[in-house]
Design an enzyme around this catalytic site. Structure first.
Site, mmCIF file in Angstrom:
data_model
loop_
_atom_site.group_PDB
_atom_site.id
_atom_site.type_symbol
_atom_site.label_atom_id
_atom_site.label_comp_id
_atom_site.label_asym_id
_atom_site.label_seq_id
_atom_site.Cartn_x
_atom_site.Cartn_y
_atom_site.Cartn_z
ATOM 1 N N ASN A 31 0.845 -1.191 0.000
ATOM 2 C CA ASN A 31 0.000 0.000 0.000
ATOM 3 C C ASN A 31 0.884 1.246 0.000
ATOM 4 O O ASN A 31 1.935 1.294 0.649
ATOM 5 C CB ASN A 31 -1.037 0.010 1.124
ATOM 6 C CG ASN A 31 -0.469 -0.170 2.516
ATOM 7 O OD1 ASN A 31 0.599 -0.746 2.705
ATOM 8 N ND2 ASN A 31 -1.197 0.303 3.515
ATOM 9 N N ILE A 32 0.450 2.208 -0.783
ATOM 10 C CA ILE A 32 1.198 3.458 -0.944
ATOM 11 C C ILE A 32 0.234 4.597 -0.642
ATOM 12 O O ILE A 32 -0.672 4.874 -1.442
ATOM 13 C CB ILE A 32 1.772 3.591 -2.368
ATOM 14 C CG1 ILE A 32 2.655 2.384 -2.718
ATOM 15 C CG2 ILE A 32 2.573 4.893 -2.498
ATOM 16 C CD1 ILE A 32 3.119 2.333 -4.166
ATOM 17 N N GLU A 33 0.425 5.208 0.545
ATOM 18 C CA GLU A 33 -0.531 6.215 0.994
ATOM 19 C C GLU A 33 -0.132 7.609 0.534
ATOM 20 O O GLU A 33 0.946 7.818 -0.039
ATOM 21 C CB GLU A 33 -0.653 6.141 2.523
ATOM 22 C CG GLU A 33 -1.182 4.784 2.950
ATOM 23 C CD GLU A 33 -1.510 4.678 4.423
ATOM 24 O OE1 GLU A 33 -1.040 5.522 5.228
ATOM 25 O OE2 GLU A 33 -2.258 3.731 4.776
ATOM 26 N N CYS A 84 -3.940 0.643 -2.681
ATOM 27 C CA CYS A 84 -3.801 -0.574 -1.867
ATOM 28 C C CYS A 84 -2.741 -1.513 -2.449
ATOM 29 O O CYS A 84 -2.410 -1.448 -3.637
ATOM 30 C CB CYS A 84 -5.113 -1.337 -1.810
ATOM 31 S SG CYS A 84 -6.413 -0.528 -0.879
ATOM 32 N N GLU A 117 -2.950 -4.676 -3.155
ATOM 33 C CA GLU A 117 -3.441 -5.571 -4.215
ATOM 34 C C GLU A 117 -3.440 -4.846 -5.556
ATOM 35 O O GLU A 117 -3.028 -5.401 -6.578
ATOM 36 C CB GLU A 117 -4.865 -6.046 -3.898
ATOM 37 C CG GLU A 117 -4.978 -6.854 -2.622
ATOM 38 C CD GLU A 117 -5.287 -5.990 -1.398
ATOM 39 O OE1 GLU A 117 -4.743 -4.870 -1.290
ATOM 40 O OE2 GLU A 117 -6.065 -6.450 -0.557
ATOM 41 N N CYS A 147 -10.140 -4.662 -0.113
ATOM 42 C CA CYS A 147 -11.221 -3.669 -0.079
ATOM 43 C C CYS A 147 -12.052 -3.786 -1.362
ATOM 44 O O CYS A 147 -11.662 -4.470 -2.325
ATOM 45 C CB CYS A 147 -10.655 -2.253 0.084
ATOM 46 S SG CYS A 147 -10.069 -1.518 -1.463
ATOM 47 N N CYS A 171 -10.358 -2.781 -4.696
ATOM 48 C CA CYS A 171 -9.438 -3.818 -5.199
ATOM 49 C C CYS A 171 -10.220 -4.989 -5.775
ATOM 50 O O CYS A 171 -9.819 -5.577 -6.790
ATOM 51 C CB CYS A 171 -8.508 -4.284 -4.082
ATOM 52 S SG CYS A 171 -7.299 -3.028 -3.628
HETATM 53 N N1 THU Z 1 -5.265 -1.562 2.406
HETATM 54 C C1 THU Z 1 -4.647 -2.389 1.509
HETATM 55 O O1 THU Z 1 -3.566 -2.067 0.979
HETATM 56 N N2 THU Z 1 -5.246 -3.558 1.212
HETATM 57 C C2 THU Z 1 -6.346 -4.057 1.832
HETATM 58 O O2 THU Z 1 -6.754 -5.174 1.554
HETATM 59 C C3 THU Z 1 -7.039 -3.245 2.837
HETATM 60 C C4 THU Z 1 -6.548 -1.861 2.989
HETATM 61 C C5 THU Z 1 -4.574 -0.337 2.816
HETATM 62 C C6 THU Z 1 -5.140 0.959 2.321
HETATM 63 C C7 THU Z 1 -4.615 1.930 3.360
HETATM 64 O O3 THU Z 1 -3.293 2.306 3.024
HETATM 65 C C8 THU Z 1 -4.548 1.116 4.634
HETATM 66 O O4 THU Z 1 -4.572 -0.243 4.215
HETATM 67 C C9 THU Z 1 -5.680 1.385 5.600
HETATM 68 O O5 THU Z 1 -6.910 1.280 4.981
#
Ligand code: THU
Length: 136
Positions: free
Chosen positions: A46-48, A57, A59, A92, A95
């Site tokens: 995940n890259i925020e 996310c 995935e 999520c 994804c």
């Molecule tokens: N996130 C994912 O990368 N994959 C998931 O299956 C659930 C959520 C990330 C998005 C965000 O950076 C953090 O988790 C919190 O929601």
């Protein structure tokens, strides 16, 4: 279907990828590992973003990377997802919809949890009644 060997490797890579996640806002690192038909494994994290909606996310990072590298819908064979969660960490809904675009309904999605357990579900199970066509 996915072999036990492939499954173990995907889980290990997904867990390892958590360490590369960029998650300074949620402190919720997620790692993914995407298996392709030629046995390549593509990393995902995940890259925020400070503008939260721009977050990607793990995935989707893996799937977009595969497509960017020239792989196509039929090439995506399985994906594992890992995070430091007590229960199984499911993809999520965004994804899931991206998976619907590129993955077969029978594709195994391997969910993991902190204690090392894993549970494999199919995309069809995660997304019943998927929106996958604009035929009218
Ligand atoms: N996130 C994912 O990368 N994959 C998931 O299956 C659930 C959520 C990330 C998005 C965000 O950076 C953090 O988790 C919190 O929601």
């Amino acid at each position: 279907m996915i072999s036990e060997k492939n499954k173990k490797e995907l889980i290990a890579v997904a867990k390892r990828n958590c360490e590369k996640a960029y998650a300074p806002y949620s402190n919720f690192p997620v790692g993914a590992a995407l298996l392709l038909a030629d046995d390549t494994i593509i990393d995902g994290i995940n890259i925020e973003n400070v503008s939260f909606g721009a977050t990607n996310c793990a995935e989707r990072t893996a799937i977009f990377t595969a497509i960017t590298q020239g792989y196509q819908a039929g090439d995506l064979k399985a994906i594992a997802v890992a995070g430091d969660t007590e229960d199984y960490l499911p993809p999520c809904s965004l994804c899931r919809q991206v998976m619907v675009e590129f993955c077969d309904g029978s594709m195994p999605i391997i969910l993991t949890r902190r204690n090392g357990d894993s549970k494999t579900v199919t995309l069809d199970e995660l997304v019943p009644m998927a929106f996958d066509s604009m035929e009218i």
